[in-house]
Motif scaffolding. Sequence first.
Motif, PDB file in Angstrom:
ATOM      1  N   GLY A 100     -36.450  37.746  17.774  1.00  0.00           N
ATOM      2  CA  GLY A 100     -36.345  36.418  18.375  1.00  0.00           C
ATOM      3  C   GLY A 100     -34.929  36.098  18.809  1.00  0.00           C
ATOM      4  O   GLY A 100     -33.951  36.484  18.156  1.00  0.00           O
ATOM      5  N   PHE A 101     -34.808  35.388  19.920  1.00  0.00           N
ATOM      6  CA  PHE A 101     -33.489  34.971  20.382  1.00  0.00           C
ATOM      7  C   PHE A 101     -32.910  33.939  19.409  1.00  0.00           C
ATOM      8  O   PHE A 101     -33.634  33.172  18.770  1.00  0.00           O
ATOM      9  CB  PHE A 101     -33.573  34.352  21.775  1.00  0.00           C
ATOM     10  N   ILE A 102     -31.589  33.916  19.345  1.00  0.00           N
ATOM     11  CA  ILE A 102     -30.862  33.005  18.452  1.00  0.00           C
ATOM     12  C   ILE A 102     -29.899  32.184  19.296  1.00  0.00           C
ATOM     13  O   ILE A 102     -29.105  32.736  20.060  1.00  0.00           O
ATOM     14  CB  ILE A 102     -30.107  33.796  17.363  1.00  0.00           C
ATOM     15  N   ASP A 103     -29.977  30.874  19.167  1.00  0.00           N
ATOM     16  CA  ASP A 103     -29.145  29.949  19.935  1.00  0.00           C
ATOM     17  C   ASP A 103     -28.099  29.354  18.993  1.00  0.00           C
ATOM     18  O   ASP A 103     -28.439  28.617  18.070  1.00  0.00           O
ATOM     19  CB  ASP A 103     -30.018  28.847  20.535  1.00  0.00           C
ATOM     20  N   THR A 104     -26.815  29.652  19.238  1.00  0.00           N
ATOM     21  CA  THR A 104     -25.774  29.225  18.307  1.00  0.00           C
ATOM     22  C   THR A 104     -25.178  27.858  18.635  1.00  0.00           C
ATOM     23  O   THR A 104     -24.241  27.422  17.967  1.00  0.00           O
ATOM     24  CB  THR A 104     -24.637  30.269  18.246  1.00  0.00           C
ATOM     25  N   HIS A 105     -25.720  27.172  19.655  1.00  0.00           N
ATOM     26  CA  HIS A 105     -25.255  25.802  19.926  1.00  0.00           C
ATOM     27  C   HIS A 105     -26.188  25.112  20.908  1.00  0.00           C
ATOM     28  O   HIS A 105     -26.317  25.513  22.060  1.00  0.00           O
ATOM     29  CB  HIS A 105     -23.836  25.818  20.500  1.00  0.00           C
ATOM     30  N   ILE A 106     -26.850  24.044  20.429  1.00  0.00           N
ATOM     31  CA  ILE A 106     -27.765  23.280  21.280  1.00  0.00           C
ATOM     32  C   ILE A 106     -27.871  21.862  20.724  1.00  0.00           C
ATOM     33  O   ILE A 106     -27.690  21.645  19.519  1.00  0.00           O
ATOM     34  CB  ILE A 106     -29.151  23.961  21.354  1.00  0.00           C
ATOM     35  N   HIS A 107     -28.160  20.883  21.595  1.00  0.00           N
ATOM     36  CA  HIS A 107     -28.287  19.480  21.213  1.00  0.00           C
ATOM     37  C   HIS A 107     -29.742  19.046  21.345  1.00  0.00           C
ATOM     38  O   HIS A 107     -30.290  19.036  22.444  1.00  0.00           O
ATOM     39  CB  HIS A 107     -27.426  18.596  22.116  1.00  0.00           C
ATOM     40  N   PHE A 108     -30.347  18.650  20.239  1.00  0.00           N
ATOM     41  CA  PHE A 108     -31.738  18.203  20.229  1.00  0.00           C
ATOM     42  C   PHE A 108     -31.959  16.980  21.128  1.00  0.00           C
ATOM     43  O   PHE A 108     -32.848  16.990  21.999  1.00  0.00           O
ATOM     44  CB  PHE A 108     -32.145  18.008  18.763  1.00  0.00           C
ATOM     45  N   GLY A 157     -38.695  31.704  23.611  1.00  0.00           N
ATOM     46  CA  GLY A 157     -38.426  32.894  22.807  1.00  0.00           C
ATOM     47  C   GLY A 157     -37.327  32.725  21.780  1.00  0.00           C
ATOM     48  O   GLY A 157     -36.911  33.704  21.158  1.00  0.00           O
ATOM     49  N   THR A 158     -36.853  31.502  21.584  1.00  0.00           N
ATOM     50  CA  THR A 158     -35.798  31.250  20.595  1.00  0.00           C
ATOM     51  C   THR A 158     -36.435  30.843  19.276  1.00  0.00           C
ATOM     52  O   THR A 158     -37.176  29.863  19.204  1.00  0.00           O
ATOM     53  CB  THR A 158     -34.839  30.154  21.083  1.00  0.00           C
TER      54      THR A 158
END
Length: 468
Positions: A100-108, A157-158
Motif C-alpha cells: 500500500g502507498f504511504i502518504d507522509t503529509h496530508i490535511h483531512f 491505494g493509500t
Amino acid sequence: TPLGLLAAAGAGILAAGIVKRVVGSLTSRAKGSLRGFRGKVLHFIGDPQEGPEKSFEYFEDGLLVVENGKVLCCGDARIVLGKYKGLPVKDCSRYLLLPGFIDTHIHFPQIDMIGAYGEQLLEWLQQYTFPAEQRYADAGYAAKVAEVFLDELLRSGTTTALIFCTVHKQSAEALFSAAERRNMLVIAGKVMMDRAPFAPDELRQEAKACYKDTKDLIDKWHGRGRNLYAVTPRFAITATTEQLELCAKLLKEYESKGIYMHTHMNENKDEVKLACELHNASSYWDVYKDAGLAGPRSIFAHCVQMTDADFDGMVKTKSVCAFCPTSNLFLGSGLFNIKKAWDCKLRFGLGTDVGAGTSFCQLQTLNEAYKVAQLQGVKLDAFNALYIATLGSAKALSLEHRIGNFQKGKEADFLCLDLEVTPLQKHRQEKCQSLAEQLFVMMTLGDDRAVAATYVHGELVHSTPGYK
C-alpha cells in the motif's frame, strides 16, 4: 514476459471505483484465514540508492500469502504453492501487486478546498484554508467528511497516512473513529495554534488548553487499533514559544509510547522570513530545534527553502522531511532538492499535502516528483520513485517493521494495479520493452483509476466493478 501484456480493460474497469467499506468491529473480521493472491508482485527490500539490483524483488508469476492480516510469505507462485497444498488463491494475474502507498503529509479538512485558485501559501491559508477548517467545530460535519476522506485515500491505494486534522478536538475524534472502523494504520493529531494575529480567533486555542486536549487524545487513541498520534503544531507562525515548549513537553512525557511530531517548515520564502522574525531566530530550523522538537519521529513537511545548515541539522537529529511535489508546484513554493537529500542521507518520504496538493493518488504525486527532479537536472527512475512511495515512506515514519513491503510478518496492506486501465495506458504498455519502462509509464500516466483493489490488514476495503 513484459508486465504490459494484460487483457483489455472492460467498461466496468473504466467506471469510477467504488469503496467496499469494512465497518464492522475488529472482532467481527475473519480470523485465521489463510489466502493467496496470485499475480505480478513487486516490493522493495532495500533502498535503490544503495544498490538498485538488490533493492527489490519482482515475480512475474508471484504469490502473496496472507494469514490473520499478516504476510506469511511472498515468492514465485510455483514454489510457494508447493509449500501450501490446497491454498485458496485469488487470481490477480491481470494486476500488479504492490504494498500500500504511504502518504507522509496530508490535511483531512482540506478535502473541502482542494484546487483553490490563485494564491501562494500565506494568502492561500487566510483566503481558503482557515475558513474551511472552521466548519470542523461541528462534530457531525467532521464525522461525515472523515468518511469521505478515508474512502478517497483507499480508492487511491493509500493505506497509511500522516494526517493533519483541525484545531478542534472533535475533528481528531472523527478521523480516528473512522480509521478504526477500517482498521487503517494512520498517524494523526489535532492542530495546535495559539498565536495571533495570523491564526484567526475561530481557530486559536490557548496553549495550555491545547496541551490538555492533546493529552486527552493521546491517552484515548494512540495505540488503539492501528491508530497512532502526532503532536501537531501547525507551523511556527501560529505558535507562541509557550506552545512549542508544551509540544516538546508532550514528546518527552510520551517518549516511551512512540508518539510523533508533525509540522511544516521552509515551504515558502515569505513564511520563512516571518517565522524567523516572530521567533527572533536566525533560521526556521532553529525555531524547532531550539524548542526541542527535532528527532527521528519528527516530520517536517516541504523543506524546499533549505540551507546547508538546515540539511545538516536534520540529518544529525535524524529528523524527517515530507516531500510534497504537487503542493510545492501548485502554490509556487519551490523545488525540493532531492539530490541533496540523497547525498546527505536525509530521511524523507512522499506526501500529497492535499489540499494544496492536487491529487490523493501517489502515482500522480510521483509523476510530479519526476518533474521536480527534472527541473534540477536529476533523473528519478521508477524504482527509486516507487521505493519512496512504499518502503521509503515506511522508514521515514519509523514503521518499516510493520509495513512497506511483503516480508514475512509485515501487516498485509496492499493494492492491485491495472496497468492497462485506459486505452492510452494499454496502448503504451504494449510498447514497453522492460520492467523499468512499464513502471515508469505507470507512474507517469497512472492515477486512481489504476487502483483495482485495496486491501487493509488482509481485507478488501476498495474495489472497482471489474475486480472480482
